[in-house]
Scaffold this motif. Structure first.
Motif, mmCIF file in Angstrom:
data_model
loop_
_atom_site.group_PDB
_atom_site.id
_atom_site.type_symbol
_atom_site.label_atom_id
_atom_site.label_comp_id
_atom_site.label_asym_id
_atom_site.label_seq_id
_atom_site.Cartn_x
_atom_site.Cartn_y
_atom_site.Cartn_z
ATOM 1 N N ALA A 1 3.053 -1.817 -10.800
ATOM 2 C CA ALA A 1 2.401 -0.526 -10.585
ATOM 3 C C ALA A 1 1.599 -0.197 -11.837
ATOM 4 O O ALA A 1 1.808 -0.783 -12.901
ATOM 5 C CB ALA A 1 3.426 0.575 -10.299
ATOM 6 N N GLY B 1 5.149 1.308 -6.601
ATOM 7 C CA GLY B 1 4.362 0.084 -6.663
ATOM 8 C C GLY B 1 4.719 -0.851 -5.534
ATOM 9 O O GLY B 1 5.364 -0.472 -4.548
ATOM 10 N N ALA B 2 4.303 -2.088 -5.677
ATOM 11 C CA ALA B 2 4.567 -3.102 -4.659
ATOM 12 C C ALA B 2 6.043 -3.476 -4.665
ATOM 13 O O ALA B 2 6.645 -3.683 -5.718
ATOM 14 C CB ALA B 2 3.698 -4.324 -4.908
ATOM 15 N N HIS C 1 1.287 -6.077 -1.684
ATOM 16 C CA HIS C 1 0.586 -5.017 -0.962
ATOM 17 C C HIS C 1 1.298 -3.703 -1.207
ATOM 18 O O HIS C 1 2.516 -3.630 -1.352
ATOM 19 C CB HIS C 1 0.524 -5.319 0.536
ATOM 20 C CG HIS C 1 1.869 -5.345 1.206
ATOM 21 N ND1 HIS C 1 2.712 -6.425 1.150
ATOM 22 C CD2 HIS C 1 2.514 -4.397 1.940
ATOM 23 C CE1 HIS C 1 3.815 -6.168 1.818
ATOM 24 N NE2 HIS C 1 3.733 -4.949 2.308
ATOM 25 N N HIS C 2 0.486 -2.654 -1.319
ATOM 26 C CA HIS C 2 0.983 -1.287 -1.498
ATOM 27 C C HIS C 2 0.071 -0.362 -0.709
ATOM 28 O O HIS C 2 -1.153 -0.434 -0.808
ATOM 29 C CB HIS C 2 0.976 -0.907 -2.980
ATOM 30 C CG HIS C 2 1.434 0.486 -3.236
ATOM 31 N ND1 HIS C 2 2.700 0.920 -2.930
ATOM 32 C CD2 HIS C 2 0.787 1.569 -3.755
ATOM 33 C CE1 HIS C 2 2.831 2.188 -3.260
ATOM 34 N NE2 HIS C 2 1.686 2.614 -3.755
ATOM 35 N N SER C 3 0.694 0.504 0.094
ATOM 36 C CA SER C 3 -0.047 1.411 0.984
ATOM 37 C C SER C 3 -0.954 0.622 1.923
ATOM 38 O O SER C 3 -2.106 1.008 2.176
ATOM 39 C CB SER C 3 -0.863 2.423 0.167
ATOM 40 O OG SER C 3 -0.020 3.181 -0.670
ATOM 41 N N GLY D 1 10.483 -5.171 -6.966
ATOM 42 C CA GLY D 1 9.231 -4.761 -7.577
ATOM 43 C C GLY D 1 9.199 -4.831 -9.083
ATOM 44 O O GLY D 1 8.303 -4.258 -9.704
#
Length: 301
Positions: free
Chosen positions: A90, A97-98, A120-122, A151
């Protein structure tokens, strides 16, 4: 017929067949059709689950064309032999974060620590990276790293010179593109050991060049000499005072000649009387004086 409808996704026809079989179920005619429908639907569901798992694995392993780059947040601490580095996928340590990062590649050399991974995040595919130019050299062969929690990643970097306390993580004092904070729990854990084995926690700084040291020492000596020359209560000879003193000496040296002294007196008188003479000339009463002043100037010259 029901198998054909389900295989070709003719759900309206399959629904009509199942409805008719339900009407006939009282007489026992719809039981085989129901069993066949359940078996066919189980097969379709299994195929869909397998396809979803395959698509997810392909998506998670995608590394081409990812443009969004995230510089990971870092925490660090040290003891006399090791630098502990915590990495979160992050931009900030307190930000989400991821959760999962794939294709993680870590490269450690004597001077640097580099990391690269994809996650991937969001619902956005991103590339996570760490690029550090370390304060001192390390031993890459004995350094290690491992995934700690979800993470996050932990690296343990072995110092090349044990017993040296690093004042900072990176060699450069400028602001890093990573958020670098202190790993407080790990720092408290190793504080006593670091104090005992690092020579009273003396920090090692890079030696400055000899030329800079000589120039600085020379400047201090010159300032000290100039300070000694100036007595208490004496004015400091600034550049414009020096020029004024030099001009006065030249004047005194020139007026030692009596003739030059007379010329200087006449010139001084003219300078002092010039406002009065100008006023008289404006009043129109200085006409007789013009010839006398010219004659006096000619005689003195």
């Amino acid at each position: 017929l029901l198998q054909t409808c389900i295989a070709r996704s003719w759900w309206a026809g399959a629904r009509a067949l199942v409805a008719r079989a339900h009407v006939r179920q009282a007489g026992g005619a719809g039981a085989p059709l129901r069993a066949g429908a359940e078996k066919l639907l189980a097969g379709v569901k299994q195929s869909a689950d397998e396809f979803a798992a395959y698509a997810d694995s392909i998506y998670r392993g995608q590394t081409q064309g990812v443009k969004d780059e995230v510089h990971c947040a870092l925490q660090w601490a040290q003891n006399s032999t090791t630098v502990f580095l915590g990495i979160k996928y992050a931009t900030r340590w307190s930000a989400p974060g991821a959760i999962e990062v794939v294709d993680v590649k870590v490269n450690t050399s004597e001077c640097c620590f580099n990391l690269e991974g994809y996650g991937h995040h969001s619902n956005i595919r991103k590339r996570y990276s760490v690029n550090l130019d370390l304060f001192e050299d390390i031993l890459p062969d004995t350094s290690s790293w491992s995934s700690s929690s979800v993470g996050r990643l932990i690296a343990m970097l072995q110092k090349k010179e044990p017993g040296v306390k690093w004042p900072r993580l990176t060699k450069s004092k400028s602001k890093s593109k990573h958020q670098i904070t202190t790993w407080l729990d790990m720092e408290d854990r190793w504080a006593d050991e670091l104090g005992r084995n690092s020579g009273a926690a003396k920090q090692k700084e890079k030696p400055r060049s000899k030329e800079k040291d000589k120039a600085k020492d020379k400047g201090k000596e010159d300032a000290k000499v100039n300070k000694d020359k100036v007595a208490k209560g004496q004015r400091v000879m600034t550049p414009w005072r020096k020029e004024l003193s030099r001009f006065c000496k030249n004047v005194r040296r020139g007026v030692q000649d009596p003739r030059k002294l007379e010329i200087a007196a006449v010139v001084a008188s003219l300078v002092l009387l010039s406002p009065l003479i100008g006023w008289l000339m404006l009043r129109g009463v200085a006409a007789p004086l013009r010839n006398d002043v010219g004659a006096l100037a000619a005689a003195t010259a």
